[in-house]
Design an enzyme around this catalytic site. Sequence first.
Site, PDB file in Angstrom:
ATOM      1  N   ASP A  83       0.840  -1.171   0.077  1.00 60.41           N
ATOM      2  CA  ASP A  83      -0.124  -0.140   0.120  1.00 60.41           C
ATOM      3  C   ASP A  83       0.993   1.162  -0.085  1.00 60.41           C
ATOM      4  OD1 ASP A  83      -2.009   1.680   0.424  1.00 60.41           O
ATOM      5  OD2 ASP A  83      -2.986   0.940   2.270  1.00 60.41           O
ATOM      6  N   ASP A 133      -3.282   2.478  -5.615  1.00 57.35           N
ATOM      7  CA  ASP A 133      -2.047   2.420  -4.930  1.00 57.35           C
ATOM      8  C   ASP A 133      -1.996   1.074  -3.922  1.00 57.35           C
ATOM      9  OD1 ASP A 133      -3.962   3.094  -2.947  1.00 57.35           O
ATOM     10  OD2 ASP A 133      -2.655   4.311  -1.724  1.00 57.35           O
ATOM     11  N   GLU A 134      -2.593   0.182  -4.495  1.00 65.61           N
ATOM     12  CA  GLU A 134      -2.717  -0.909  -3.593  1.00 65.61           C
ATOM     13  C   GLU A 134      -2.593  -2.340  -4.222  1.00 65.61           C
ATOM     14  OE1 GLU A 134      -5.847  -2.183  -0.335  1.00 65.61           O
ATOM     15  OE2 GLU A 134      -5.871  -0.071  -0.907  1.00 65.61           O
TER      16      GLU A 134
HETATM   17 MG   LIG Z   1      -2.409   4.008   0.356  1.00 68.11          MG
END
Ligand SMILES: [Mg+2]
Length: 382
Positions: free
Chosen positions: A8, A102-103
């Site tokens: 993350d 973003d993960e």
């Molecule tokens: Mg994040």
Amino acid sequence: MRWIAHVDMDSFYVSVERLKNPSLHSKPVAVGGTGPRSVISSASYEARKFGVRSAMPTAQAMRACPQLIVVPPDFKSYSELSHKVFSALKIICPIVEQVSVDEAYLDFTGCERLYKSREESARKVKQTVEGASGLKCTVGVATNKLITKVASDLAKPDGLLVVPVGDEEKFMRPLSIRKIPGLGPKTSALFEHRGIMTCGDLVDFKITEVNKYFGNQGLSFQESAKGLDHSEVSTEGERKSLSVEETFDVDVGDFETLSECTRKMSEELGTGLREEGLSARTIAIKIRYGDFTTLVRSVTLSDSTSNSKVIAQKAMELLKKNKSPSLKLRLFGICARNLLTPDQKPLEQFDLFESPEKRIKEEKIEKIKDDLKRKFGDKILR
Ligand SMILES: [Mg+2]
């Protein structure tokens, strides 16, 4: 035992804005709209200290932190950086499931020869992300997706947390039930009303009582509280498998015939994989006996392959191990699963073969065979 990582990016939007404008470093910054009804999308850790959170109305955030610098979002940059990061991760890990900008979940199962330890794989992820983008991330590693997600959440920012194999329930027990992914504030409040504050409390609550008060959803959260999660890291939309099978005119029991059949099918499968530039991490066989009883057995390889000989060898091993000696087969099939495209194949993999020369030679032979078949048809090699 499965080996999964969750990566993350730390306050992703803000971090990208800081790359573009370094003067924003170490200041309370948020990305969001500035209109009267706008909300904050992402807040820096400096801003979070003042209580600024994502999804908070910008006006409220400004009241909580008057010196807050609000930057309008630049989604083009975010998606460009995101693409860079996840392309780089696909080089170091065979299966990457991106779940948001973003993960992602990464499945390192079977990568023992690439990474000495789970810690090492996590460090590699962090280095790779930073190398590709200049950004920091947090990585959680465990035996399932649920635990990795909880772990990376706990370790933020710029963190790394490995939950050892077997410690899943021990890890979850002391945590607030609010740490369970998918358990919203409303449901949490219902649990807390019955005195269930931690995951341990929920685990110790009688199953019948959980069912009575919270129904099926409650039972599923109780599983999560125990640290159980069987969901797979999947690369949605990508080609999942390639298979060949044959129904025999007369049921077949002898290994000689089956071995010849395996060789032919593996040849076909290998050619198919190589034509599409794919390689398989899992080889499976399908056995159907005369009475229609069907079983599927598979093996996951430490190195992915498109080599017909390797496929045949693995399929034969599975067959010998699983075929009932007294029964004859009505159908036999071989399947290549967990397919990787060249950009998903770990680069380091090449160094792992005991004899790279032999490997290169074999690949050349396979290629020549493919070319001959393309020119003159299948019969040429019989
Ligand atoms: Mg994040």
